[in-house]
Design a protein around this motif. Sequence first.
Motif, mmCIF file in Angstrom:
data_model
loop_
_atom_site.group_PDB
_atom_site.id
_atom_site.type_symbol
_atom_site.label_atom_id
_atom_site.label_comp_id
_atom_site.label_asym_id
_atom_site.label_seq_id
_atom_site.Cartn_x
_atom_site.Cartn_y
_atom_site.Cartn_z
ATOM 1 N N LEU A 60 -61.469 -103.852 -11.616
ATOM 2 C CA LEU A 60 -62.383 -102.790 -12.014
ATOM 3 C C LEU A 60 -63.833 -103.242 -11.857
ATOM 4 O O LEU A 60 -64.474 -103.723 -12.781
ATOM 5 N N GLU A 61 -64.308 -103.073 -10.635
ATOM 6 C CA GLU A 61 -65.720 -103.324 -10.339
ATOM 7 C C GLU A 61 -66.256 -102.132 -9.553
ATOM 8 O O GLU A 61 -65.594 -101.091 -9.488
ATOM 9 N N ALA A 62 -67.435 -102.251 -8.971
ATOM 10 C CA ALA A 62 -68.144 -101.074 -8.478
ATOM 11 C C ALA A 62 -67.405 -100.334 -7.369
ATOM 12 O O ALA A 62 -67.384 -99.098 -7.334
ATOM 13 N N LYS A 63 -66.791 -101.055 -6.446
ATOM 14 C CA LYS A 63 -66.118 -100.385 -5.322
ATOM 15 C C LYS A 63 -64.912 -99.588 -5.807
ATOM 16 O O LYS A 63 -64.669 -98.470 -5.359
ATOM 17 N N THR A 64 -64.173 -100.173 -6.747
ATOM 18 C CA THR A 64 -63.057 -99.452 -7.359
ATOM 19 C C THR A 64 -63.555 -98.226 -8.109
ATOM 20 O O THR A 64 -62.924 -97.164 -8.076
ATOM 21 N N ALA A 65 -64.671 -98.384 -8.797
ATOM 22 C CA ALA A 65 -65.237 -97.256 -9.537
ATOM 23 C C ALA A 65 -65.551 -96.099 -8.607
ATOM 24 O O ALA A 65 -65.313 -94.925 -8.940
ATOM 25 N N GLY A 82 -57.977 -102.067 -15.619
ATOM 26 C CA GLY A 82 -58.113 -103.208 -14.724
ATOM 27 C C GLY A 82 -56.764 -103.705 -14.243
ATOM 28 O O GLY A 82 -55.710 -103.275 -14.721
ATOM 29 N N SER A 83 -56.796 -104.644 -13.289
ATOM 30 C CA SER A 83 -55.565 -105.289 -12.849
ATOM 31 C C SER A 83 -55.659 -106.800 -13.000
ATOM 32 O O SER A 83 -54.776 -107.525 -12.555
ATOM 33 N N ASN A 84 -56.723 -107.266 -13.638
ATOM 34 C CA ASN A 84 -56.920 -108.687 -13.892
ATOM 35 C C ASN A 84 -57.957 -108.795 -14.996
ATOM 36 O O ASN A 84 -59.023 -108.180 -14.902
ATOM 37 N N PRO A 85 -57.688 -109.541 -16.065
ATOM 38 C CA PRO A 85 -58.621 -109.563 -17.199
ATOM 39 C C PRO A 85 -59.995 -110.133 -16.893
ATOM 40 O O PRO A 85 -60.961 -109.807 -17.586
ATOM 41 N N ASP A 352 -67.831 -111.090 -6.850
ATOM 42 C CA ASP A 352 -67.852 -109.631 -6.862
ATOM 43 C C ASP A 352 -66.788 -109.017 -5.966
ATOM 44 O O ASP A 352 -66.812 -107.818 -5.705
ATOM 45 N N GLY A 353 -65.857 -109.840 -5.469
ATOM 46 C CA GLY A 353 -64.796 -109.294 -4.635
ATOM 47 C C GLY A 353 -65.248 -109.055 -3.207
ATOM 48 O O GLY A 353 -66.307 -109.504 -2.767
ATOM 49 N N HIS A 354 -64.441 -108.304 -2.487
ATOM 50 C CA HIS A 354 -64.688 -108.071 -1.066
ATOM 51 C C HIS A 354 -65.971 -107.266 -0.836
ATOM 52 O O HIS A 354 -66.362 -106.454 -1.675
ATOM 53 N N PRO A 355 -66.599 -107.451 0.315
ATOM 54 C CA PRO A 355 -67.785 -106.650 0.647
ATOM 55 C C PRO A 355 -67.477 -105.159 0.653
ATOM 56 O O PRO A 355 -66.353 -104.733 0.968
ATOM 57 N N ALA A 356 -68.485 -104.358 0.326
ATOM 58 C CA ALA A 356 -68.300 -102.910 0.234
ATOM 59 C C ALA A 356 -67.832 -102.310 1.553
ATOM 60 O O ALA A 356 -66.976 -101.408 1.565
ATOM 61 N N GLU A 357 -68.373 -102.803 2.686
ATOM 62 C CA GLU A 357 -67.994 -102.219 3.976
ATOM 63 C C GLU A 357 -66.513 -102.446 4.290
ATOM 64 O O GLU A 357 -65.886 -101.643 4.978
ATOM 65 N N ILE A 358 -65.956 -103.538 3.785
ATOM 66 C CA ILE A 358 -64.538 -103.817 3.974
ATOM 67 C C ILE A 358 -63.694 -102.912 3.083
ATOM 68 O O ILE A 358 -62.731 -102.272 3.530
ATOM 69 N N MET A 359 -64.051 -102.844 1.805
ATOM 70 C CA MET A 359 -63.274 -102.028 0.875
ATOM 71 C C MET A 359 -63.415 -100.540 1.178
ATOM 72 O O MET A 359 -62.583 -99.732 0.743
ATOM 73 N N ASP A 360 -64.427 -100.178 1.939
ATOM 74 C CA ASP A 360 -64.561 -98.791 2.400
ATOM 75 C C ASP A 360 -63.308 -98.347 3.140
ATOM 76 O O ASP A 360 -62.775 -97.251 2.911
ATOM 77 N N MET A 361 -62.796 -99.216 3.998
ATOM 78 C CA MET A 361 -61.602 -98.872 4.765
ATOM 79 C C MET A 361 -60.347 -98.892 3.891
ATOM 80 O O MET A 361 -59.504 -97.995 3.948
ATOM 81 N N THR A 362 -60.219 -99.922 3.059
ATOM 82 C CA THR A 362 -59.045 -100.025 2.196
ATOM 83 C C THR A 362 -58.960 -98.858 1.229
ATOM 84 O O THR A 362 -57.894 -98.245 1.051
ATOM 85 N N PHE A 363 -60.056 -98.529 0.588
ATOM 86 C CA PHE A 363 -60.010 -97.463 -0.409
ATOM 87 C C PHE A 363 -59.938 -96.085 0.231
ATOM 88 O O PHE A 363 -59.455 -95.127 -0.376
ATOM 89 N N ALA A 364 -60.408 -95.973 1.474
ATOM 90 C CA ALA A 364 -60.163 -94.736 2.213
ATOM 91 C C ALA A 364 -58.663 -94.560 2.423
ATOM 92 O O ALA A 364 -58.111 -93.456 2.266
#
Length: 424
Positions: A60-65, A82-85, A352-364
């Motif tokens: 639960l960070e910004a990209k997930t939000a 969340g999925s990790n404390p 902060d996890g994966h870069p936003a441009e990467i998670m753009d594809m995953t979360f799409a």
Amino acid sequence: MSQSTKAAQDSIIHDISLAPEGHLKIDWVQAHMPVLNRIREQFEREQPFKGLKVTISLHLEAKTAYLAKVVQAGGAEVTITGSNPLSTQDDVCAALVEDGVTVFAKYNPEPEEYKQLLIRALENKPDLIIDDGGDLISILHTERPDLRVNVRGGAEETTTGILRLKAMEKDGTLTFPMVAVNDAQCKYLFDNRYGTGQSVWDGINRTTNLVVAGKTVVVVGYGWCGKGVALRAKGLGANVVVTEIDAVKGVEAYMDGFAVLPMSEAARVGDIFVTVTGNRDVIRGEHYDVMKDGAILSNAGHFDVEVNKLELAERATSVRRVRHNIEEYSLQDGRSIYLLAEGRLVNLAAGDGHPAEIMDMTFALQAMSLKYVNDQHEQIGNKVVNVPYELDEQVARYKLESLGITIDKLSAEQSAYLDSWQEH
């Protein structure tokens, strides 16, 4: 009562006053997620989730939000946990509550509280779920089957979760369809490889503030995540050693230019260890016995079981926190071994996890898979299914368009040639 008021009343978070900083984080990633923005526009028009409840469990960070807000824009009443404390960001949780998303999540809760937050997120009896690691699925099929009464299906984010789902399908215990998002090409080729590769080293470097160049990095597991971690370690100037149990992957690592050793030998030479297997105890007691003084251990697999913490603690005369997210285990022979982020996901628990441009594809892919399983759940049945290639290709096409890149198309003659066995 407005949705934001309801969310504020129902949610369990650390501090709502943190919301302004969380909004800034979400705004930043939104500006760098053009594919998800395009899907949001589509969802706002079509309202595919109108009247439905969606529960999400992800880091639960910004990209997930922002993914949660995209699903909400499609008409859903969204609840998230969340999925990790250690990967939950309290300011992002607060911002989501102000935006009308119900949140059950805090940074670093006690284990029992963490479990209860997962259960609370399911008490809305969702129609659809997005899971990461299979915890929601496990609860719905063991402790609280009463909460799955409305579930039509869902999507799973990780290798670990898909392994659990396929075991359930094999046993005949899975009671609704799940889409294996992790197995989509636009997930593992980019998120697992480039996202994990970069974010793991972001987390290690910001946490340790030590040089990587010249050190020996041991990458445990050479799947897509391991490939990315090894590639980035090489780019930082490390000498890279890979350990594997799969002969094909061992050959691949060798031909990619890396040394391949069994862990019994790699343990003796490594300065920094990164586990990315999805399995337990891949670094354990006999490995600690031969490690260098000052060896650094980190994990990039979903659960904190890859580095055996119990056997490390049994060998220690003392354990102390030497920096944020670094614990020093002092061993009886005078050596010290350092564990990052309690053995949890180093790229999220210490970064902060994966870069936003990467998670753009995953979360799409997540958003489109959720719509797919909602539309097709009756036809799919109680199975684990792959993301349809058409959705995978569509995400890639949107990504290229966002980058201003065009590619060629087959002519009619070329298509006919490929489709025929008679043409020469």
